[in-house]
Motif scaffolding. Sequence first.
Motif, PDB file in Angstrom:
ATOM      1  N   LEU A  15      14.396  45.183 -79.128  1.00  0.00           N
ATOM      2  CA  LEU A  15      14.709  43.912 -79.958  1.00  0.00           C
ATOM      3  C   LEU A  15      13.566  43.055 -79.948  1.00  0.00           C
ATOM      4  O   LEU A  15      12.938  42.483 -80.710  1.00  0.00           O
ATOM      5  N   TYR A  43      22.752  41.135 -73.033  1.00  0.00           N
ATOM      6  CA  TYR A  43      22.275  42.479 -73.588  1.00  0.00           C
ATOM      7  C   TYR A  43      22.769  43.825 -72.670  1.00  0.00           C
ATOM      8  O   TYR A  43      23.360  44.663 -73.461  1.00  0.00           O
ATOM      9  N   TYR A  47      25.847  43.476 -75.804  1.00  0.00           N
ATOM     10  CA  TYR A  47      25.074  44.205 -76.937  1.00  0.00           C
ATOM     11  C   TYR A  47      25.177  45.684 -76.607  1.00  0.00           C
ATOM     12  O   TYR A  47      25.209  46.511 -77.630  1.00  0.00           O
ATOM     13  N   LYS A  55      23.133  46.746 -85.103  1.00  0.00           N
ATOM     14  CA  LYS A  55      22.891  45.926 -86.217  1.00  0.00           C
ATOM     15  C   LYS A  55      24.022  45.072 -86.458  1.00  0.00           C
ATOM     16  O   LYS A  55      23.963  43.796 -86.881  1.00  0.00           O
ATOM     17  N   GLN A  58      24.366  42.094 -84.049  1.00  0.00           N
ATOM     18  CA  GLN A  58      23.426  41.210 -84.300  1.00  0.00           C
ATOM     19  C   GLN A  58      23.634  40.169 -85.646  1.00  0.00           C
ATOM     20  O   GLN A  58      23.669  39.098 -85.790  1.00  0.00           O
ATOM     21  N   THR A  61      26.041  37.984 -84.388  1.00  0.00           N
ATOM     22  CA  THR A  61      25.558  36.890 -83.753  1.00  0.00           C
ATOM     23  C   THR A  61      24.933  35.671 -84.677  1.00  0.00           C
ATOM     24  O   THR A  61      25.035  34.654 -84.403  1.00  0.00           O
ATOM     25  N   ASN A  79      17.543  35.013 -83.024  1.00  0.00           N
ATOM     26  CA  ASN A  79      18.406  36.322 -83.234  1.00  0.00           C
ATOM     27  C   ASN A  79      18.298  36.732 -84.720  1.00  0.00           C
ATOM     28  O   ASN A  79      18.440  37.781 -85.196  1.00  0.00           O
ATOM     29  N   HIS A  82      15.767  39.392 -84.085  1.00  0.00           N
ATOM     30  CA  HIS A  82      16.402  40.535 -83.272  1.00  0.00           C
ATOM     31  C   HIS A  82      17.298  41.360 -84.336  1.00  0.00           C
ATOM     32  O   HIS A  82      17.239  42.675 -84.350  1.00  0.00           O
ATOM     33  N   THR A  83      17.746  40.618 -85.407  1.00  0.00           N
ATOM     34  CA  THR A  83      18.498  41.311 -86.275  1.00  0.00           C
ATOM     35  C   THR A  83      17.767  42.063 -87.216  1.00  0.00           C
ATOM     36  O   THR A  83      18.161  43.355 -87.673  1.00  0.00           O
ATOM     37  N   ALA A  86      16.955  44.981 -85.467  1.00  0.00           N
ATOM     38  CA  ALA A  86      18.062  46.214 -85.305  1.00  0.00           C
ATOM     39  C   ALA A  86      18.351  46.782 -86.628  1.00  0.00           C
ATOM     40  O   ALA A  86      19.075  47.403 -86.561  1.00  0.00           O
TER      41      ALA A  86
END
Length: 124
Positions: A15, A43, A47, A55, A58, A61, A79, A82-83, A86
């Motif tokens: 990520l 994580y 996660y 996905k 995320q 989140t 995030n 990160h999304t 993902a």
Amino acid sequence: MSTALEKGRDLAARLNPDLEQVLAERYDALLPGFSESLIEWAYGRHYARGTVDLKTRQLCTVAALTALGGQTGPQLKVNIEHTLAAGASEEEILEVIWQMAVYGGLPAAINGLNAAREVFEARA
């Protein structure tokens, strides 16, 4: 079998490859071991769990941080990045943020949309 820390490091690297180092530089002097603890716990133990794909986790989140409101702006931006990493699209992220207007209110959703806009513009 890998440890939660190893799982967390593997996932965080997918990520955001610099995440643990950035956390260490920012917080470990204040709270020794913070970065490793966050990577292992968030994580490696949350996660990295099965059943729900990364996905979706995320997107959840992003939804939670949006509903919590403006004080989560910095974490929301990280995030959102990160999304995207993902596999979520910008449109999916915007829809999740907009859905939170029902639960967190319009101000929270607007703050979330502003955070998304900043992230998307920085990536362009």
